[in-house]
Design an enzyme around this catalytic site. Structure first.
Site, PDB file in Angstrom:
ATOM      1  N   HIS A   1      45.953  60.264  60.416  1.00  0.00           N
ATOM      2  CA  HIS A   1      45.890  60.055  61.872  1.00  0.00           C
ATOM      3  C   HIS A   1      46.982  60.820  62.605  1.00  0.00           C
ATOM      4  CE1 HIS A   1      44.541  58.347  65.503  1.00  0.00           C
ATOM      5  NE2 HIS A   1      44.360  57.087  65.135  1.00  0.00           N
TER       6      HIS A   1
ATOM      7  N   ASP B   1      23.460  64.346  59.915  1.00  0.00           N
ATOM      8  CA  ASP B   1      22.453  64.568  58.874  1.00  0.00           C
ATOM      9  C   ASP B   1      22.975  65.655  57.940  1.00  0.00           C
ATOM     10  OD1 ASP B   1      20.280  65.201  57.312  1.00  0.00           O
ATOM     11  OD2 ASP B   1      18.885  65.463  58.978  1.00  0.00           O
TER      12      ASP B   1
END
Length: 790
Positions: free
Chosen positions: A177, A416
């Protein structure tokens, strides 16, 4: 005992590097961190996982390189790292003479990203989806569990774990992060999935824009680099943040807000704001109203569960994307941290006393205050005096703290990789925050929002049973089709009562003693069915009798009318048939106290939340007066059970515990005890092959006259009464020729019996012809076929 078989098997781990050397390009070898990057050092890696169905054989053959998912994903990851090359690097530290340390991103350290090939042969897609809380196994599918960002000096900045399930695939992704925020994280995932999807098309370039990597460019002339972190702050960052060793692991629950439920919340908030002229020109966003809804729910639950002070402070801290707030604005694809965390606060009393619109306005104002000037002022202040975030310390007992991250604009369901879009998204759990929620778009429906709530287990359990929260969230979960709420298991404790409660020995002996008379025959149970019509007739009769009386403004309920009917019938039968001088008729009812307490208990509170109240009447009064009078006594008894009265009685019992008085009633007393409820859902329990055709209960051994009620079978509005009585009394009841208690068919209207004479004690002959040998009050049968009384 043999060790348990692990749920997840790790087949291999490899370090994946960019497919070509990025050092020849324009990528800088060293990227300096900004204050917004460095403020993330102490917390955990970003973790998200995408759940997929398995590729079909055709997809494996036509879409995936080598017909192998693992090789295909590893190869596509390598190509993606050409664009996101810093993710193959490591954090680096420079220590200065004053022992201050500065962090930067070393792009020359190309050790690579971690890629894990794993299998969970016993885990199915359904097991991940069909649970109300995110199951523990999910955290075995997410890499870098528990790793904190400062550890990126020696650990990969990016880790991917691909786990084959029984019938699906789970791609878990963890990113440091300090290097990237949520927007940058999903930019990377979106790019990787597109490259993977088009990998078989040679030469096709991804449509995703390339990331902007120059972290410090927009603060040139404002902040000098490198930023030094004093040693004492550094020690706080790498410490345990004061997290108590006994903290239970956070649990995660996903709440799905449908498009319709969001619109309803938003309309409610804006309508409330419209009534406030000072804020009527403010428009509340969908996310702001959801956050306000959660903020109020969390505060209400903390007050309920922890008996917090309404004057205590409640905070809502929101992580905001500042890309478009800075001047000049940052590009959408800026790859780094461009978030600030700001908070708004109120007292619990203020937040709950005002409506949803007021709470949303507080969040809206706080966000609006984050201008370019304000943001840069705060960043400069942090550089001049760096601070470690306060994460691990538990909030004060009178404080509620909610931290919010994520965004409904992240593209999480468009990823996808070549065999279809994900069917679910699961996130990691934050170990250093007590109440964290983050949002992203909902699955399968435009305009919906999913909220991942990562909370203290007790707070999460209470939130799941908070009727107001769930009714607005469109049900328990998009992924969980159960309509029943999880029970609230925690005990409800009265403020001011010390625990554990001590029971004196003589009371304990009174509790465990055998109260059942040795010569008493077992009670028998008879089920009496009251049709909808007969219930309506009883209710109408009771309310008609009250008309014109001082109690005419009181409405008698169906159950109160039925119970009054039984009370009078039992009293009359015992009075008439038993050779006893009956003087008192005692009525005891078991009542649900959940909604009588203030604040109320949840409907699904799973402990005893019942109180037992009683009323007494003279037997002659009960018989002489009508059904309405008897129902009125029950109505008054129930109305007296206020929050103050209940708590006073409970505290009095704690001060002087008593064993319940069971067994045979005194010879001059009729005692009827009532339980059950017409609101119990007894006939809808379909286990998969149809609903029940009948319900039967046990028999009470310690009470002489006990009845309990529940909805009747096969007919809305009907009532079944289980009468558990002394066998002699039950036989008399069944043969009662007056007929007031007999269950009637739906076609047979309930009619009251002919009026009966009531004789009273006297020194002379009674009206029935008996002399003063008659020593009790009774129904006289003169005028009904010539039968004399006893």
């Amino acid at each position: 005992m043999a060790d348990m078989e692990p749920i997840v098997h790790f087949n291999s781990t490899t370090l994946v590097k960019p497919s070509t050397d990025p050092s020849n390009g324009s990528l800088p070898r060293r990227i300096e961190f900004t204050p917004m990057d460095l403020q993330r050092l102490a917390i955990n890696y970003i973790q998200f996982g995408l759940l997929f169905n398995k590729p079909t054989p055709k997809q494996l053959e036509e879409e995936l390189i080598g017909n192998n998912v693992i090789d295909h994903l590893r190869d596509s990851l390598s190509r993606t790292l050409e664009i996101f090359a810093p993710l193959a690097g490591r954090l680096a530290i420079t220590e200065h003479q004053d022992k201050a340390r500065s962090f930067y991103l070393d792009c020359n350290n190309g050790d690579g990203a971690l890629f894990i090939d794993a299998a969970a042969p016993g885990v199915t897609v359904a097991q991940i989806l069909e649970t109300i809380s995110v199951p523990e196994v999910v955290y075995s599918l997410l890499p870098m569990e528990g790793v904190r960002n400062f550890e990126g000096v020696s650990k990969p900045l990016l880790a991917v774990q691909v786990t084959e399930l029984v019938d699906g695939l789970f791609i878990g992704i963890a990113m440091n992060h300090t290097v990237a925020d949520g927007s940058a994280f999903w930019h990377f995932v979106n790019t990787w999935s597109e490259i993977s999807r088009s990998l078989s098309s040679a030469g096709e370039e991804p449509s995703q824009p390339a990331p902007v990597m120059e972290h410090d460019r927009y603060l040139d002339g404002i902040i000098e680099h490198p930023i030094g972190i004093p040693d004492f702050v550094y020690q706080q960052i790498i410490g345990d943040q004061g997290r108590p060793s006994n903290w239970p692991p956070r649990k995660v629950r996903i709440f799905h807000f449908t498009k319709e439920s969001i619109a309803a919340l938003k309309a409610k908030a804006n309508a409330e704001i419209g009534n406030n002229s000072a804020a009527s020109n403010t428009s509340i966003s969908s996310l702001q109203v959801i956050l306000a809804h959660f903020w109020r729910s969390m505060t209400r639950i903390k007050l309920l569960e922890a008996a917090a002070d309404t004057e205590g402070e409640t905070l809502c801290r929101v992580a905001m994307n500042v890309r478009h707030r800075l001047r000049p604005p940052l590009p959408d694809r800026y790859f780094g941290n461009a978030i600030i965390v700001e908070s708004t606060s109120a007292t619990a009393g203020e937040l709950l006393g005002h409506g949803l619109g007021w709470a949303a306005i507080q969040i809206n104002k706080m966000i609006a205050q984050q201008t370019d000037e304000e943001i840069k002022r705060k960043l400069k202040a942090w550089v001049e005096r760096p601070q470690a975030p306060k994460l691990g310390s538990q909030p004060k007992s009178n404080m509620v703290g909610l931290v919010v991250g994520g965004s409904p604009w992240f593209d999480v369901y468009g990823n996808d990789f070549g065999w279809g879009k994900p069917i679910a998204v699961r996130g990691g759990r934050e170990k250093f925050l007590d109440c964290l929620i983050f949002s992203h778009p909902g699955a399968g429906e435009d305009g919906s929002v999913d909220i991942h709530a990562c909370l203290n287990p007790e707070i999460l359990l209470a939130l799941e049973n908070d009727t107001e929260s769930l009714s607005s969230a469109g049900g328990p979960s998009h992924y969980q089709e159960l309509s029943q709420h999880v029970p609230v298991i925690q005990n409800w404790f009265l403020v001011g009562i010390e625990h554990p409660i001590r029971i004196p020995d003589f009371v304990y002996q009174g509790i465990i003693v055998d109260h059942e008379a040795s010569n008493s025959p077992p009670n028998k149970v008879r089920i009496l069915h009251f049709t909808k019509e007969s219930v309506a007739a009883l209710k109408a009769k009771a309310n008609a009798e009250l008309n014109g009386s001082p109690a005419s403004n009181i409405s008698i309920s169906s159950l109160q009318a039925i119970l009054a009917h039984f009370w009078r019938s039992i009293t009359r039968i015992k009075w008439l048939e038993a050779a006893a001088d009956i003087e008192e008729a005692h009525f005891t009812v078991v009542m649900n106290a959940r909604h009588r307490l203030q604040p109320p208990l949840p409907d699904k509170y799973f402990r005893n939340a019942i109180l037992v109240g009683s009323t007494t009447a003279r037997a002659d009064e009960l018989v002489e007066h009508g059904l309405g009078w008897a129902a009125l006594q029950i109505n008054k008894l129930i109305a007296r059970q206020t929050d103050e009265e209940i708590k006073w009685n409970l505290k009095a019992w704690v001060e002087q515990p008593q064993a319940p008085k069971f067994g045979q009633p005194e010879s001059n007393m009729v005692g009827l005890v009532v339980g059950g409820s017409l609101r119990f859902d007894v006939y809808d329990n379909d286990f998969g092959w149809g609903k029940p055709i009948a319900v039967r209960g046990g028999r009470e051994k310690l009470l002489d006259c006990f009845i309990f009620s529940h909805p009747g079978a096969g007919e809305d509005g009907s009532v079944d009464i289980h009468a558990c009585l002394n066998p002699e009394m039950l036989l008399t009841l069944q043969n009662d020729r007056v007929g007031v208690l007999r269950p009637l068919p739906a076609s047979h209207p309930l009619t009251p019996p002919p009026p009966l004479h009531v004789s009273r004690r006297s020194s002379g002959p009674n009206r029935c012809g008996r002399g003063d040998g008659c020593r009790r009050y009774f129904y006289c049968y003169w005028g009904r076929g010539g039968k004399s009384g006893r």
